[in-house]
Motif scaffolding. Structure first.
Motif, short mmCIF file in Angstrom:
data_model
loop_
_atom_site.label_atom_id
_atom_site.label_comp_id
_atom_site.label_asym_id
_atom_site.label_seq_id
_atom_site.Cartn_x
_atom_site.Cartn_y
_atom_site.Cartn_z
N LEU A 93 0.81 -1.22 0.00
CA LEU A 93 0.00 0.00 0.00
C LEU A 93 0.85 1.28 0.00
O LEU A 93 0.55 2.21 -0.77
CB LEU A 93 -0.96 -0.03 1.19
N PRO A 94 1.89 1.39 0.84
CA PRO A 94 2.71 2.62 0.80
C PRO A 94 3.35 2.85 -0.57
O PRO A 94 3.41 3.98 -1.05
CB PRO A 94 3.76 2.39 1.89
N GLU A 95 3.82 1.78 -1.19
CA GLU A 95 4.43 1.90 -2.51
C GLU A 95 3.40 2.30 -3.55
O GLU A 95 3.66 3.15 -4.42
CB GLU A 95 5.09 0.58 -2.90
N ALA A 96 2.20 1.71 -3.48
CA ALA A 96 1.14 2.04 -4.42
C ALA A 96 0.74 3.51 -4.28
O ALA A 96 0.54 4.22 -5.28
CB ALA A 96 -0.07 1.15 -4.17
N ALA A 97 0.65 3.98 -3.03
CA ALA A 97 0.32 5.38 -2.80
C ALA A 97 1.40 6.30 -3.36
O ALA A 97 1.11 7.35 -3.95
CB ALA A 97 0.13 5.63 -1.30
N ALA A 98 2.66 5.90 -3.19
CA ALA A 98 3.77 6.70 -3.70
C ALA A 98 3.75 6.75 -5.23
O ALA A 98 4.06 7.79 -5.83
CB ALA A 98 5.09 6.12 -3.21
N VAL A 99 3.37 5.65 -5.87
CA VAL A 99 3.29 5.61 -7.33
C VAL A 99 2.24 6.58 -7.84
O VAL A 99 2.48 7.37 -8.77
CB VAL A 99 2.99 4.18 -7.83
N GLU A 100 1.04 6.55 -7.24
CA GLU A 100 -0.01 7.46 -7.67
C GLU A 100 0.36 8.92 -7.40
O GLU A 100 0.06 9.81 -8.20
CB GLU A 100 -1.32 7.11 -6.96
N LEU A 101 1.03 9.16 -6.28
CA LEU A 101 1.49 10.52 -5.97
C LEU A 101 2.48 10.99 -7.03
O LEU A 101 2.38 12.12 -7.53
CB LEU A 101 2.12 10.55 -4.58
#
Length: 271
Positions: free
Chosen positions: A156-164
């Motif tokens: 989840l943290p990586e996915a959020a960073a990708v969208e950001l």
């Protein structure tokens, strides 16, 4: 080109053509009411969501090769940019416009409401279109119960960073090409969109648009509403804000400080 791809391209063309006709008719009918901007926003976001649903189906279920998927993403982005008639189609972008006082806060909220309404309408309409069975791909998807699996394939943290990061890159491109003539600008922004989709698509689908994500991703199984909200709503908003903060505040501030530091040295040289 397979028959499935040909049918999907035809469907995309029909969606864009009907949306454009509807935009023109509503703009004329509502020209004196002040509601035309909301009608255009509604129709344009509906167009964006419907087209993205079809492209997503081609990629995830149809299994088209990556090069073709990116080409279609680029072409679709160009078409949307040329036909939106002033619509934004993205809540994050709408808030950025409100921050820059291009329109009022009330107008921004109205546009965002239209964007999410159009996203919900597209999510309901697309299965009806697929249910007609225009192609073998549509028939297979219908027989599979229009099943959708979460596109989040990273922690989840990586996915959020990708969208950001995707939202940051696209917002930066939009900001720095505003002075470019529109017919050239749409190609530059579309190229950035295709690039971030290539870079982040395998992790999250690289949506970077809260309304579009609500239409295409939130109904998929595999993650909770809260997790989707973090990745597809909060992260793009933070990405947009980071771009605005960096290039509107921090970079100019650093330039001013740098100029101030070099000023005495230049003065001494002149003396």
């Amino acid at each position: 080109m397979t028959a499935d791809v040909a049918v999907s391209l035809f469907l995309l063309a029909v969606i864009v053509a009907l949306s454009d006709v509807t935009r023109r008719l509503l703009s004329r009918a509502l020209a004196d009411t002040g509601l035309s901007v909301y009608a255009v926003e509604l129709v344009s976001t509906f167009q964006l969501c419907c087209c993205t649903h079809e492209l997503k189906l081609l990629s995830e279920v149809g299994g088209i090769e990556t090069r073709l998927a990116l080409t279609l993403t680029y072409l679709a982005s160009v078409v949307h940019g040329l036909t939106f008639s002033g619509a934004i189609g993205n809540p994050s972008g709408t808030l950025e416009h409100a921050y820059r006082a291009r329109f009022s806060g009330g107008c921004a909220l109205g546009r965002i409401a239209c964007q999410f309404a159009a996203a919900a309408a597209a999510r309901a309409a697309v299965p009806v279109i697929w249910g007609i069975g225009l192609s073998g791909l549509h028939v297979r998807h219908k027989l599979d119960g229009y099943r959708c699996i979460s596109p989040i394939h990273a922690p989840l943290p990586e996915a959020a960073a990708v969208e950001l990061a995707c939202a940051f890159a696209v917002q930066t491109a939009i900001t720095h090409t505003r002075s470019v003539e529109e017919k050239y600008r749409v190609h530059a922004v579309a190229a950035v969109i295709a690039t971030v989709v290539y870079a982040g698509g395998s992790a999250t689908g690289a949506v970077f648009n809260p309304a579009l994500a609500f239409s295409t991703q939130f109904r998929c199984s595999g993650n909770s509403f809260l997790e989707y909200s973090l990745v597809y709503w909060l992260s793009p908003l933070l990405g947009m804000m980071s771009s605005v903060l960096l290039f509107d505040k921090l970079v100019p501030l650093r330039s001013i400080k740098s100029s101030a530091l070099h000023l005495p040295l230049e003065t001494k040289k002149r003396a």
